[in-house]
Design an enzyme around this catalytic site. Structure first.
Site, mmCIF file in Angstrom:
data_model
loop_
_atom_site.group_PDB
_atom_site.id
_atom_site.type_symbol
_atom_site.label_atom_id
_atom_site.label_comp_id
_atom_site.label_asym_id
_atom_site.label_seq_id
_atom_site.Cartn_x
_atom_site.Cartn_y
_atom_site.Cartn_z
ATOM 1 N N ASP A 18 30.704 24.008 76.102
ATOM 2 C CA ASP A 18 30.990 24.589 77.427
ATOM 3 C C ASP A 18 31.708 23.625 78.371
ATOM 4 O O ASP A 18 31.522 23.677 79.585
ATOM 5 C CB ASP A 18 29.695 25.083 78.107
ATOM 6 N N LYS B 37 36.900 23.816 77.088
ATOM 7 C CA LYS B 37 37.874 23.656 75.991
ATOM 8 C C LYS B 37 38.908 24.763 75.985
ATOM 9 O O LYS B 37 40.071 24.533 75.699
ATOM 10 C CB LYS B 37 37.161 23.687 74.629
ATOM 11 N N GLY C 83 31.677 30.539 73.117
ATOM 12 C CA GLY C 83 32.124 31.458 74.159
ATOM 13 C C GLY C 83 33.221 30.767 74.930
ATOM 14 O O GLY C 83 32.963 29.801 75.638
ATOM 15 N N HIS C 84 34.460 31.185 74.728
ATOM 16 C CA HIS C 84 35.590 30.513 75.357
ATOM 17 C C HIS C 84 36.239 31.437 76.392
ATOM 18 O O HIS C 84 36.712 32.511 76.056
ATOM 19 C CB HIS C 84 36.614 30.096 74.290
ATOM 20 N N GLN D 35 31.853 24.349 70.289
ATOM 21 C CA GLN D 35 30.676 23.537 70.632
ATOM 22 C C GLN D 35 31.121 22.127 71.078
ATOM 23 O O GLN D 35 32.172 22.001 71.686
ATOM 24 C CB GLN D 35 29.669 23.467 69.474
ATOM 25 N N GLY E 157 24.446 34.272 78.439
ATOM 26 C CA GLY E 157 24.140 34.467 79.855
ATOM 27 C C GLY E 157 23.063 33.527 80.376
ATOM 28 O O GLY E 157 22.674 33.600 81.542
HETATM 29 P P1 IMP Z 1 23.469 27.853 67.153
HETATM 30 O O1 IMP Z 1 24.827 27.246 67.089
HETATM 31 O O2 IMP Z 1 23.469 29.282 67.606
HETATM 32 O O3 IMP Z 1 22.696 27.624 65.897
HETATM 33 O O4 IMP Z 1 22.646 27.053 68.287
HETATM 34 C C1 IMP Z 1 22.294 25.691 68.158
HETATM 35 C C2 IMP Z 1 22.425 24.961 69.482
HETATM 36 O O5 IMP Z 1 23.793 24.867 69.839
HETATM 37 C C3 IMP Z 1 21.727 25.651 70.647
HETATM 38 O O6 IMP Z 1 21.238 24.656 71.535
HETATM 39 C C4 IMP Z 1 22.847 26.434 71.317
HETATM 40 O O7 IMP Z 1 22.588 26.669 72.676
HETATM 41 C C5 IMP Z 1 23.984 25.440 71.123
HETATM 42 N N1 IMP Z 1 25.302 26.086 71.116
HETATM 43 C C6 IMP Z 1 25.874 26.783 70.113
HETATM 44 N N2 IMP Z 1 27.100 27.188 70.447
HETATM 45 C C7 IMP Z 1 27.336 26.722 71.679
HETATM 46 C C8 IMP Z 1 28.462 26.785 72.564
HETATM 47 O O8 IMP Z 1 29.522 27.336 72.257
HETATM 48 N N3 IMP Z 1 28.307 26.165 73.751
HETATM 49 C C9 IMP Z 1 27.179 25.516 74.108
HETATM 50 N N4 IMP Z 1 26.111 25.417 73.314
HETATM 51 C C10 IMP Z 1 26.185 26.017 72.112
#
Ligand code: IMP
Length: 426
Positions: free
Chosen positions: A13, A16, A40-41, A224, A302
């Site tokens: 977040d 990017k 989420g971009h 991520q 959210g």
């Molecule tokens: P997962 O990727 O859904 O398995 O989540 C693992 C961890 O990565 C959790 O703490 C999520 O909140 C975090 N996470 C996954 N994708 C994102 C992202 O795009 N932005 C921020 N945190 C993310």
């Protein structure tokens, strides 16, 4: 323009999508190389806000090729929804390609992710429940379906004979969840085959070779962030892929020599969603102020994001393991009305006073660490209209130059607002 990778340098977040969107203008091929619809971009373009999860945001430009690479995991229903959303907005998606080597998130993956999160008494990760971890687990266990399998009756037949008995045993005995019949899964796969048919790119080798031969520009789009990397992040509170710069090579079909630059995107502060250590987290009104001004709520879930001061200890680590050649610093305008801005330059262990200036990889001691801050004077004026580095207030420039000094990495881009135009190239 050389071939660039854009990665998150914190916990995701970081903004990017805006940086990718800007750089995509000059790229011919944009490749998303890891993660799935956990990302989420958000991109503001054509006077509208677009939210992307899987499809590279470069699709907003006509004439670009956008590849969802082999390193990604794809939830077909989500992919379909995203396509429908773009079609509704009359966005040309003829340049969209999906690697046949990308891995499919099957219903049992999201079910297991949801179950594990909802039933974890200890060690909850706070995942996005999009099946990411279970899909990558099966990929590594060599019991996953790839997009290309949807078009190979042999592959589907033989693989399902191996996967389903194992999977059903796990689903039933370990989780008490619904099991799957082969015919039911084959039916699902026929549906998925239709969804991906216009986009699956079996000629990906020729395509990549042609782009390479012709010296076309490639932009690798990370999702991520480094601190969520499965190898280098705050393990086990991480995602299940490699958001570091090196992930671009394993997740795209191009080797490391195709990469000229790695731009790490970082906010002027830090946010995190989900569980896990976060040494500079602010649980007071300053944290609330950052959240409010920075609109820090998750695009995918959210959820309100946890907020804290800029952490130069993890950022220095991210510069190293992420392979950063420069930094894009975003949301610096959030501090326009802050009298003081803090930067964490070290951690102090409350048990014995030990000072850490390098990132301690044992995250189980992070609860004993407190930040050591240096304090910078704010600039007290609106910088959202500034377009040239020299026009930034002196205190803002001083702050940026100090960050470059600590991180031993240049800041090449400064973002002062969500629009494409609100960007300073240094
Ligand atoms: P997962 O990727 O859904 O398995 O989540 C693992 C961890 O990565 C959790 O703490 C999520 O909140 C975090 N996470 C996954 N994708 C994102 C992202 O795009 N932005 C921020 N945190 C993310």
């Amino acid at each position: 323009m050389s071939n660039k990778v854009v990665i998150g340098a914190q916990w995701g977040d970081e903004g990017k999508a805006k940086i990718t969107d800007l750089l995509a203008q000059n790229a011919d091929l944009i490749i998303r190389y890891q993660g799935g619809c956990n990302a989420g971009h958000t991109v503001v373009a054509h006077g509208k806000t677009f939210k992307f999860h899987l499809i590279p945001s470069g699709i907003l430009y006509n004439g670009k090729t956008c590849l969802i690479g082999n390193g990604t995991v794809i939830l077909p229903e989500y992919f379909e929804q995203e396509i429908e959303g773009l079609k509704k907005e009359n966005i040309d998606i003829s340049g969209l390609k999906v690697s046949p080597l990308a891995t499919i998130t099957m219903p049992w993956h999201t079910e297991v992710d949801g179950y594990s999160e909802d039933n974890a008494s200890k060690g909850k990760i706070g995942t996005t429940k999009k099946g990411i971890g279970p899909t990558y687990t099966d990929k590594m266990a060599r019991i996953a379906l790839k997009i290309g399998d949807l078009y190979s009756p042999e592959a589907l037949n033989e693989k399902l004979d191996v996967i389903l008995p194992l999977k059903n045993k796990q689903l039933k005995e370990l989780y008490g969840l619904k099991t799957y019949m082969k015919e039911e899964v084959l039916e699902l796969c026929r549906k998925y085959a239709k969804i991906f048919e216009p986009y699956v790119c079996f000629e990906w080798q020729e395509m990549l070779q042609n782009f390479k031969r012709e010296g076309k520009k490639v932009l690798f789009e990370g999702a991520q962030g480094v601190m969520l990397d499965v190898d280098f992040g705050t393990y086990p509170f991480v995602t299940s892929s490699n958001p570091v710069g090196g992930g671009a090579a394993t997740g795209s079909g191009y080797g490391p020599r195709m990469i000229d630059e790695v731009i790490g995107v970082a906010k002027a502060y830090v946010t995190r969603v989900g569980e896990g250590p976060f040494v500079t987290e602010l649980t007071d009104e300053t944290g609330d102020k950052i959240r409010e001004i920075g609109h820090e709520f998750g695009v995918t879930t959210g959820r309100p994001r946890r907020c804290g001061w800029f952490d130069a200890v993890t950022m220095k680590y991210a510069c190293l393991v992420g392979g950063l050649t420069s930094i894009a610093l975003t949301k610096i305008d959030v501090f326009d009305n802050f009298e003081e801005i803090k930067v964490c330059t070290a951690y102090k262990d409350i048990r014995d006073g030990k000072i850490y200036t390098s990132y301690p990889t044992d995250v189980y001691i992070h609860k004993y660490l407190t930040p050591v801050y240096e304090t910078h004077k704010g600039w007290g004026e609106d910088i959202t209209g500034v377009r040239k580095y020299e026009d930034l207030p002196a205190n803002a420039r001083k702050y940026l130059e100090r960050l470059e000094e600590i991180l031993e990495t240049p800041i090449s881009i400064v973002s002062v607002g969500p629009d494409r135009e609100q960007t300073i190239f240094k």
